[in-house]
Motif scaffolding. Structure first.
Motif, PDB file in Angstrom:
ATOM      1  N   TYR A  53      29.411   6.160  40.833  1.00  0.00           N
ATOM      2  CA  TYR A  53      28.795   5.733  42.199  1.00  0.00           C
ATOM      3  C   TYR A  53      27.454   5.057  41.890  1.00  0.00           C
ATOM      4  CZ  TYR A  53      28.018   4.666  47.130  1.00  0.00           C
ATOM      5  OH  TYR A  53      27.557   3.922  48.192  1.00  0.00           O
ATOM      6  N   ASN A  91      36.934   3.532  43.222  1.00  0.00           N
ATOM      7  CA  ASN A  91      38.503   2.990  42.823  1.00  0.00           C
ATOM      8  C   ASN A  91      38.508   1.640  42.228  1.00  0.00           C
ATOM      9  OD1 ASN A  91      41.424   3.247  44.970  1.00  0.00           O
ATOM     10  ND2 ASN A  91      40.595   4.383  43.520  1.00  0.00           N
ATOM     11  N   LYS A  92      37.417   0.710  42.145  1.00  0.00           N
ATOM     12  CA  LYS A  92      37.199  -0.425  41.556  1.00  0.00           C
ATOM     13  C   LYS A  92      37.219  -0.090  39.941  1.00  0.00           C
ATOM     14  CE  LYS A  92      35.140  -2.953  45.180  1.00  0.00           C
ATOM     15  NZ  LYS A  92      33.738  -3.673  45.626  1.00  0.00           N
ATOM     16  N   TYR A  93      36.605   0.978  39.662  1.00  0.00           N
ATOM     17  CA  TYR A  93      36.528   1.405  38.186  1.00  0.00           C
ATOM     18  C   TYR A  93      37.790   2.369  37.773  1.00  0.00           C
ATOM     19  CZ  TYR A  93      31.500   0.352  38.938  1.00  0.00           C
ATOM     20  OH  TYR A  93      30.204  -0.139  39.140  1.00  0.00           O
ATOM     21  N   LYS A  94      38.105   3.022  38.752  1.00  0.00           N
ATOM     22  CA  LYS A  94      39.410   4.146  38.574  1.00  0.00           C
ATOM     23  C   LYS A  94      40.444   3.723  39.595  1.00  0.00           C
ATOM     24  CE  LYS A  94      37.505   6.575  35.187  1.00  0.00           C
ATOM     25  NZ  LYS A  94      37.949   6.616  33.720  1.00  0.00           N
ATOM     26  N   PRO A  95      41.201   2.800  39.594  1.00  0.00           N
ATOM     27  CA  PRO A  95      42.136   2.394  40.479  1.00  0.00           C
ATOM     28  C   PRO A  95      43.388   3.452  40.728  1.00  0.00           C
ATOM     29  CG  PRO A  95      42.482   1.046  38.713  1.00  0.00           C
ATOM     30  CD  PRO A  95      41.197   1.889  38.322  1.00  0.00           C
ATOM     31  N   HIS A 117      34.249   6.077  47.733  1.00  0.00           N
ATOM     32  CA  HIS A 117      35.460   6.261  47.047  1.00  0.00           C
ATOM     33  C   HIS A 117      35.925   4.618  47.026  1.00  0.00           C
ATOM     34  CE1 HIS A 117      39.933   6.602  46.089  1.00  0.00           C
ATOM     35  NE2 HIS A 117      40.042   5.846  47.198  1.00  0.00           N
ATOM     36  N   HIS A 118      35.668   3.814  47.879  1.00  0.00           N
ATOM     37  CA  HIS A 118      36.236   2.496  47.865  1.00  0.00           C
ATOM     38  C   HIS A 118      35.493   1.770  46.597  1.00  0.00           C
ATOM     39  CE1 HIS A 118      37.842  -1.408  49.321  1.00  0.00           C
ATOM     40  NE2 HIS A 118      36.411  -1.855  49.088  1.00  0.00           N
ATOM     41  N   GLU A 119      34.517   1.951  46.641  1.00  0.00           N
ATOM     42  CA  GLU A 119      33.645   1.332  45.339  1.00  0.00           C
ATOM     43  C   GLU A 119      33.959   2.075  43.842  1.00  0.00           C
ATOM     44  OE1 GLU A 119      32.128  -1.215  45.696  1.00  0.00           O
ATOM     45  OE2 GLU A 119      32.047  -1.243  47.996  1.00  0.00           O
ATOM     46  N   GLN A 135      24.120  -1.517  39.586  1.00  0.00           N
ATOM     47  CA  GLN A 135      24.753  -2.821  39.293  1.00  0.00           C
ATOM     48  C   GLN A 135      24.285  -3.514  40.593  1.00  0.00           C
ATOM     49  OE1 GLN A 135      28.683  -3.125  38.686  1.00  0.00           O
ATOM     50  NE2 GLN A 135      28.690  -2.019  36.670  1.00  0.00           N
ATOM     51  N   TYR A 136      24.076  -3.027  41.762  1.00  0.00           N
ATOM     52  CA  TYR A 136      23.715  -3.734  42.916  1.00  0.00           C
ATOM     53  C   TYR A 136      22.188  -3.929  42.903  1.00  0.00           C
ATOM     54  CZ  TYR A 136      22.233  -3.848  47.908  1.00  0.00           C
ATOM     55  OH  TYR A 136      21.469  -4.373  49.180  1.00  0.00           O
ATOM     56  N   TYR A 147      27.541   2.050  40.132  1.00  0.00           N
ATOM     57  CA  TYR A 147      27.873   0.935  41.123  1.00  0.00           C
ATOM     58  C   TYR A 147      26.428   0.206  41.875  1.00  0.00           C
ATOM     59  CZ  TYR A 147      28.082  -0.867  46.104  1.00  0.00           C
ATOM     60  OH  TYR A 147      28.088  -1.392  47.165  1.00  0.00           O
TER      61      TYR A 147
END
Length: 360
Positions: A276, A227-231, A223-225, A282-283, A279
């Protein structure tokens, strides 16, 4: 004559040998074809039949890992002779010698019809190496016609046609959302549906002991990751700190719901799982990671496998295994669970995509 001691010792050796033979030769759970099978010595196929008019077909045409299933081998041989019928099954380079014919052989009803061999309740375990070949020996041919049962494949960016989620009972609204949101982000809807099948069995309120929640089982860390797309997406306050049983109770009583935890919103859960995956993409697309992958895999990087294993076990653990084990990365002991996870999802995905015609 043998004395009593010598006789007892000889009998013990015989019994021990028989027990070892049964223990190590009975297939039981070590091969997909059941417990009434002897596994013989190493076997290699040294040639193939010159008969071009003989073909083998298998349905389903790929290995399937998610549950026991029935498989049919169809042999098309215009010169078939029942009294000289011979076929074999080879599993992981060992010929299987059957004690009893547990499979059903259906002879041709008329000239030109195929011979059919039906295998019931075939169980192929995910996580294992499963090399399966069917061999048929045409009359007068020294060498067999061979069919190798391939593993299922699934590609993240292939458009899925006519998504089917059987045997799961999934409503049309959820199915449509999977297709729509997958298309929005350029993902294979069969892959997204397969991930949901593996993660939650399409249960929108599924909760794991690791406190992953919802259709795509998003953890507080994931969720933390996301949240960067969907704050604006929030999860229930102190969710991580609450005991598992307390969370279950709050879910049951609707204290935790889709209004205060986005992971319980089915559309957001689907989108969150895809975000996710983005994410993780991208990694692995960073110059440093691409250099590692290029050095190990050259032109054929198993990107879908790497993404799914990272979704399950974390990208760092996957990277560590690739650096250590190269192309055998998925067989590292630390990724035992991830290996089963990847194979299960690819099996679901291939089945949901309705077979080979939609794979390419």
């Amino acid at each position: 004559m043998m004395n009593d001691y010598t006789a007892r010792k000889t009998m013990n050796i015989v019994l021990a040998s028989m027990f070892s033979l049964i223990l190590f030769s009975c297939a039981g759970p070590t091969n997909p074809f059941g417990g009434d099978v002897f596994i013989s010595e190493e076997f290699s196929i040294n040639g193939s039949s010159a008969r071009q008019d003989v073909t083998l077909e298998v349905s389903p045409d790929r290995q399937y890992y998610n549950s026991p299933y029935d498989l049919t081998l169809k042999i098309n041989d215009p010169k078939f002779q029942l009294d000289k019928f011979r076929y074999e099954v080879v599993y992981n380079n060992k010929r299987l010698n059957r004690w009893y014919q547990t499979e059903e052989v259906e002879a041709p009803k008329k000239k030109g019809d195929p011979i059919k061999v039906h295998f019931k309740n075939l169980s192929i375990l995910p996580g294992n190496i499963n090399k399966i070949s069917f061999l048929y020996y045409p009359v007068g041919s020294k060498y067999p016609v061979t069919y190798k049962l391939r593993v299922p494949e699934c590609y993240q960016d292939i458009k899925s046609n006519n998504l089917s989620i059987s045997p799961f009972q999934v409503g049309s609204n959820l199915k449509n959302n999977i297709e729509m949101i997958s298309e929005k982000y350029g993902y294979n809807a069969s892959l997204v549906a397969a991930l949901i099948a593996q993660e939650s069995s399409f249960n929108p309120t599924a909760l794991s002991f690791a406190k992953a929640l919802g259709l795509t089982q998003v953890t507080p860390l994931a969720h933390h990751e996301i949240n960067k797309y969907k704050p604006e997406w929030k999860i229930y306050p102190k969710f991580t700190a609450l005991p598992y049983l307390n969370l279950k109770s709050k879910l049951y009583s609707n204290v935790i719901n889709k209004k205060n935890d986005w992971r319980l919103d089915q559309e957001k859960s689907i989108e969150g799982g895809i975000l996710y995956l983005n994410y993780l993409n991208q990694y692995w697309d960073s110059p440093e990671k691409m250099e590692i992958l290029g050095a190990v895999f050259e032109d054929e990087i198993p990107k879908t496998d790497i993404l799914l294993a990272s979704y399950n076990s974390g990208a760092f653990r996957v990277k560590k295994s690739i650096l250590k084990n190269k192309k055998d990365w998925l067989f590292d002991q630390s990724l035992n669970e991830a290996r089963k996870y990847v194979m299960n999802i690819k099996s679901y995905c291939y089945a949901f995509n309705q077979g080979e015609e939609n794979e390419k």
